[in-house]
Enzyme design. Sequence first.
Site, PDB file in Angstrom:
ATOM      1  N   THR A   1     -14.190  21.377 -23.813  1.00 38.05           N
ATOM      2  CA  THR A   1     -15.347  20.666 -23.263  1.00 38.05           C
ATOM      3  C   THR A   1     -16.560  20.933 -24.136  1.00 38.05           C
ATOM      4  O   THR A   1     -16.793  22.090 -24.525  1.00 38.05           O
ATOM      5  CB  THR A   1     -15.683  21.089 -21.814  1.00 38.05           C
ATOM      6  OG1 THR A   1     -17.078  20.817 -21.567  1.00 38.05           O
ATOM      7  CG2 THR A   1     -15.468  22.568 -21.563  1.00 38.05           C
ATOM      8  N   ILE A   2     -17.301  19.882 -24.433  1.00 45.01           N
ATOM      9  CA  ILE A   2     -18.497  20.083 -25.273  1.00 45.01           C
ATOM     10  C   ILE A   2     -19.561  20.880 -24.515  1.00 45.01           C
ATOM     11  O   ILE A   2     -20.456  21.439 -25.119  1.00 45.01           O
ATOM     12  CB  ILE A   2     -19.091  18.752 -25.796  1.00 45.01           C
ATOM     13  CG1 ILE A   2     -19.589  17.874 -24.651  1.00 45.01           C
ATOM     14  CG2 ILE A   2     -18.087  18.003 -26.664  1.00 45.01           C
ATOM     15  CD1 ILE A   2     -20.521  16.768 -25.119  1.00 45.01           C
ATOM     16  N   ASP A   3     -19.458  20.939 -23.193  1.00 47.02           N
ATOM     17  CA  ASP A   3     -20.457  21.682 -22.402  1.00 47.02           C
ATOM     18  C   ASP A   3     -20.266  23.197 -22.492  1.00 47.02           C
ATOM     19  O   ASP A   3     -21.171  23.952 -22.148  1.00 47.02           O
ATOM     20  CB  ASP A   3     -20.381  21.276 -20.922  1.00 47.02           C
ATOM     21  CG  ASP A   3     -20.849  19.856 -20.700  1.00 47.02           C
ATOM     22  OD1 ASP A   3     -21.570  19.331 -21.569  1.00 47.02           O
ATOM     23  OD2 ASP A   3     -20.492  19.262 -19.662  1.00 47.02           O
TER      24      ASP A   3
ATOM     25  N   GLY B   1     -13.238  14.886 -19.630  1.00 46.10           N
ATOM     26  CA  GLY B   1     -14.113  14.462 -20.728  1.00 46.10           C
ATOM     27  C   GLY B   1     -13.485  14.768 -22.074  1.00 46.10           C
ATOM     28  O   GLY B   1     -12.851  15.802 -22.240  1.00 46.10           O
TER      29      GLY B   1
ATOM     30  N   LYS C   1     -49.762  25.216 -34.323  1.00 49.43           N
ATOM     31  CA  LYS C   1     -48.651  24.286 -34.562  1.00 49.43           C
ATOM     32  C   LYS C   1     -49.129  22.852 -34.337  1.00 49.43           C
ATOM     33  O   LYS C   1     -49.865  22.579 -33.386  1.00 49.43           O
ATOM     34  CB  LYS C   1     -47.481  24.595 -33.632  1.00 49.43           C
ATOM     35  CG  LYS C   1     -46.816  25.903 -33.988  1.00 49.43           C
ATOM     36  CD  LYS C   1     -45.614  26.164 -33.142  1.00 49.43           C
ATOM     37  CE  LYS C   1     -45.095  27.562 -33.433  1.00 49.43           C
ATOM     38  NZ  LYS C   1     -43.988  27.961 -32.593  1.00 49.43           N
TER      39      LYS C   1
ATOM     40  N   ARG D   1      -9.840   9.885 -16.067  1.00 47.02           N
ATOM     41  CA  ARG D   1     -10.053  10.556 -14.788  1.00 47.02           C
ATOM     42  C   ARG D   1      -9.160   9.821 -13.795  1.00 47.02           C
ATOM     43  O   ARG D   1      -9.006   8.609 -13.881  1.00 47.02           O
ATOM     44  CB  ARG D   1     -11.529  10.500 -14.413  1.00 47.02           C
ATOM     45  CG  ARG D   1     -12.374  11.269 -15.437  1.00 47.02           C
ATOM     46  CD  ARG D   1     -13.698  11.748 -14.909  1.00 47.02           C
ATOM     47  NE  ARG D   1     -14.175  12.905 -15.650  1.00 47.02           N
ATOM     48  CZ  ARG D   1     -14.937  12.845 -16.749  1.00 47.02           C
ATOM     49  NH1 ARG D   1     -15.307  11.675 -17.233  1.00 47.02           N
ATOM     50  NH2 ARG D   1     -15.324  13.946 -17.359  1.00 47.02           N
TER      51      ARG D   1
ATOM     52  N   ASP E   1     -18.681  25.119 -20.574  1.00 45.83           N
ATOM     53  CA  ASP E   1     -18.976  25.725 -19.271  1.00 45.83           C
ATOM     54  C   ASP E   1     -17.745  26.270 -18.546  1.00 45.83           C
ATOM     55  O   ASP E   1     -17.773  26.468 -17.333  1.00 45.83           O
ATOM     56  CB  ASP E   1     -19.709  24.700 -18.371  1.00 45.83           C
ATOM     57  CG  ASP E   1     -18.896  23.437 -18.156  1.00 45.83           C
ATOM     58  OD1 ASP E   1     -17.869  23.258 -18.833  1.00 45.83           O
ATOM     59  OD2 ASP E   1     -19.295  22.619 -17.304  1.00 45.83           O
TER      60      ASP E   1
ATOM     61  N   ARG F   1     -24.871  18.565 -17.838  1.00 47.64           N
ATOM     62  CA  ARG F   1     -25.321  18.297 -16.473  1.00 47.64           C
ATOM     63  C   ARG F   1     -25.455  19.569 -15.661  1.00 47.64           C
ATOM     64  O   ARG F   1     -26.354  19.716 -14.868  1.00 47.64           O
ATOM     65  CB  ARG F   1     -24.345  17.328 -15.790  1.00 47.64           C
ATOM     66  CG  ARG F   1     -25.026  16.036 -15.420  1.00 47.64           C
ATOM     67  CD  ARG F   1     -24.042  15.015 -14.951  1.00 47.64           C
ATOM     68  NE  ARG F   1     -23.460  14.301 -16.079  1.00 47.64           N
ATOM     69  CZ  ARG F   1     -22.270  13.709 -16.063  1.00 47.64           C
ATOM     70  NH1 ARG F   1     -21.514  13.756 -14.996  1.00 47.64           N
ATOM     71  NH2 ARG F   1     -21.834  13.082 -17.116  1.00 47.64           N
TER      72      ARG F   1
ATOM     73  N   ALA G   1     -36.327  24.790 -31.831  1.00 46.15           N
ATOM     74  CA  ALA G   1     -37.100  24.158 -30.746  1.00 46.15           C
ATOM     75  C   ALA G   1     -38.186  25.085 -30.219  1.00 46.15           C
ATOM     76  O   ALA G   1     -38.023  26.311 -30.189  1.00 46.15           O
ATOM     77  CB  ALA G   1     -36.161  23.770 -29.613  1.00 46.15           C
ATOM     78  N   GLU G   2     -39.279  24.456 -29.783  1.00 42.97           N
ATOM     79  CA  GLU G   2     -40.419  25.192 -29.221  1.00 42.97           C
ATOM     80  C   GLU G   2     -40.075  25.711 -27.826  1.00 42.97           C
ATOM     81  O   GLU G   2     -40.520  26.771 -27.414  1.00 42.97           O
ATOM     82  CB  GLU G   2     -41.603  24.225 -29.142  1.00 42.97           C
ATOM     83  CG  GLU G   2     -42.938  24.855 -28.901  1.00 42.97           C
ATOM     84  CD  GLU G   2     -43.259  25.927 -29.928  1.00 42.97           C
ATOM     85  OE1 GLU G   2     -42.934  25.732 -31.122  1.00 42.97           O
ATOM     86  OE2 GLU G   2     -43.809  26.964 -29.530  1.00 42.97           O
TER      87      GLU G   2
ATOM     88  N   HIS H   1     -24.073   9.797 -26.403  1.00 38.33           N
ATOM     89  CA  HIS H   1     -22.638   9.972 -26.663  1.00 38.33           C
ATOM     90  C   HIS H   1     -22.264  10.325 -28.094  1.00 38.33           C
ATOM     91  O   HIS H   1     -21.117  10.705 -28.326  1.00 38.33           O
ATOM     92  CB  HIS H   1     -21.871   8.735 -26.202  1.00 38.33           C
ATOM     93  CG  HIS H   1     -21.538   8.801 -24.748  1.00 38.33           C
ATOM     94  ND1 HIS H   1     -22.452   8.462 -23.780  1.00 38.33           N
ATOM     95  CD2 HIS H   1     -20.435   9.229 -24.105  1.00 38.33           C
ATOM     96  CE1 HIS H   1     -21.909   8.659 -22.591  1.00 38.33           C
ATOM     97  NE2 HIS H   1     -20.683   9.133 -22.758  1.00 38.33           N
TER      98      HIS H   1
ATOM     99  N   ASP I   1     -12.813  22.183 -16.454  1.00 43.02           N
ATOM    100  CA  ASP I   1     -12.489  22.893 -15.209  1.00 43.02           C
ATOM    101  C   ASP I   1     -11.926  21.967 -14.138  1.00 43.02           C
ATOM    102  O   ASP I   1     -11.075  22.375 -13.342  1.00 43.02           O
ATOM    103  CB  ASP I   1     -13.683  23.709 -14.693  1.00 43.02           C
ATOM    104  CG  ASP I   1     -14.898  22.856 -14.414  1.00 43.02           C
ATOM    105  OD1 ASP I   1     -14.981  21.738 -14.979  1.00 43.02           O
ATOM    106  OD2 ASP I   1     -15.762  23.287 -13.644  1.00 43.02           O
TER     107      ASP I   1
HETATM  108  P1  ADP Z   1     -12.975  17.854 -16.669  1.00 43.25           P
HETATM  109  O1  ADP Z   1     -11.576  18.345 -16.851  1.00 43.25           O
HETATM  110  O2  ADP Z   1     -13.579  17.403 -17.963  1.00 43.25           O
HETATM  111  O3  ADP Z   1     -13.848  18.834 -15.905  1.00 43.25           O
HETATM  112  P2  ADP Z   1     -12.844  16.081 -14.290  1.00 43.25           P
HETATM  113  O4  ADP Z   1     -13.651  16.988 -13.428  1.00 43.25           O
HETATM  114  O5  ADP Z   1     -13.183  14.642 -14.281  1.00 43.25           O
HETATM  115  O6  ADP Z   1     -12.878  16.487 -15.835  1.00 43.25           O
HETATM  116  O7  ADP Z   1     -11.298  16.239 -13.881  1.00 43.25           O
HETATM  117  C1  ADP Z   1     -10.297  15.504 -14.547  1.00 43.25           C
HETATM  118  C2  ADP Z   1      -9.242  15.058 -13.578  1.00 43.25           C
HETATM  119  O8  ADP Z   1      -8.597  16.192 -12.982  1.00 43.25           O
HETATM  120  C3  ADP Z   1      -9.745  14.260 -12.378  1.00 43.25           C
HETATM  121  O9  ADP Z   1      -9.948  12.889 -12.665  1.00 43.25           O
HETATM  122  C4  ADP Z   1      -8.598  14.437 -11.387  1.00 43.25           C
HETATM  123  O10 ADP Z   1      -7.530  13.549 -11.673  1.00 43.25           O
HETATM  124  C5  ADP Z   1      -8.134  15.857 -11.683  1.00 43.25           C
HETATM  125  N1  ADP Z   1      -8.728  16.762 -10.680  1.00 43.25           N
HETATM  126  C6  ADP Z   1      -9.947  17.350 -10.690  1.00 43.25           C
HETATM  127  N2  ADP Z   1     -10.151  18.089  -9.582  1.00 43.25           N
HETATM  128  C7  ADP Z   1      -9.030  17.939  -8.826  1.00 43.25           C
HETATM  129  C8  ADP Z   1      -8.598  18.425  -7.545  1.00 43.25           C
HETATM  130  N3  ADP Z   1      -9.389  19.216  -6.804  1.00 43.25           N
HETATM  131  N4  ADP Z   1      -7.375  18.058  -7.099  1.00 43.25           N
HETATM  132  C9  ADP Z   1      -6.567  17.269  -7.829  1.00 43.25           C
HETATM  133  N5  ADP Z   1      -6.923  16.765  -9.026  1.00 43.25           N
HETATM  134  C10 ADP Z   1      -8.116  17.092  -9.529  1.00 43.25           C
END
Ligand code: ADP
Length: 329
Positions: free
Chosen positions: A131-133, A16, A219, A77, A135, A177, A192-193, A259, A108
């Site tokens: 990542t904007i999340d 992302g 309120k 991706r 996480d 998510r 926010a409430e 978005h 991640d």
């Molecule tokens: P983010 O990095 O934002 O969490 P994704 O989860 O979509 O995004 O992962 C980005 C890309 O990293 C995936 O499209 C894939 O190419 C690669 N990737 C993710 N998990 C694996 C994995 N277990 N093995 C190999 N490549 C991976």
Amino acid sequence: MAITKIQNIAVMTSGGDAPGMNAAIRAVVRAATYYKKDVFGIFRGYQGLIEGDIERFTARRVSNIINRGGTILKTARSAEFRTPEGRKKAYENLKKFDIDALVVIGGDGSFRGMKIFAEEFDLPVIGIPATIDNDINGTDFSIGFDTASNTAMEAIDKIRDTASSHNRLFFIEVMGRNAGFLALYSGIAGGAEDILIPEEDRGINELLNSLMRSKRSGKTSSIVVVAEGDKTGKNVFELAKYVEKHLKEYEARVVVIGHIQRGGCPTTLDRVLASRFGVRAIEALLDGQTRKVVGFKNNRIVLYDLDIAIKKQKPVNQELIDIIEILTT
Ligand code: ADP
């Protein structure tokens, strides 16, 4: 700094997109150049690597991008990178350019791919969390989170104007998510409430109680921020209807911010974080480090094990959850 044999370093953005990725690319390219290394940009993440979409970057190639959202390297991706054949193609392209180390700016998922790739081909790798999340475990903040939470907060501020003019209840869905950081920060900053996040799952009754309490306390309008992955708010439109049915005094409206949270100029914090991460990533590689992630912990830039970033879910800060009730008294 230890002497390593690394000479050619590649950088990519993956998964992302997040505001501040450009500032990180700039920092990686400039730091590598500063240390007299050659640096290559890989376009469209792992998919671009598989297809050989690689360009030699100079320090000037990253001029005038620190202020721009998105990523000049594009992101993607790649299903093919999940296969051993795909990763072999990717490695062959690295070898064509004599690239001997890789920096991955992403989330991640991207780090999971990076780990497998590094293990298969014994390639030095460093991850930069973006990542904007927010996480990614092991770092207090990731690139993009501050910008996205400011964007969400500004949207909440604008909705507050109309909410208070019409005595309405607004449900505002923000991204997240699996993680509630964006909802928590933008929700607290936007007054926010209530804030519904996936990590908590408080259920509908508690929400109804809190809205009744706020009505009794005088309120006339309220804002509830809902992370898209929260169980109670999974379908925020249904949630609004349900609340309207059970609390007749409320007229409810729904806003899904969507978005716009991903875009825009990165904030000062994100640009500075990205700049520090980028420099540290290069210094780590030159210091002989591999399979590590740069992070921000207790106000310092740190380097930590890749497994910490990908094996555990990042816990939300309980103190943030605890203060919501106090602040909405
Ligand atoms: P983010 O990095 O934002 O969490 P994704 O989860 O979509 O995004 O992962 C980005 C890309 O990293 C995936 O499209 C894939 O190419 C690669 N990737 C993710 N998990 C694996 C994995 N277990 N093995 C190999 N490549 C991976």
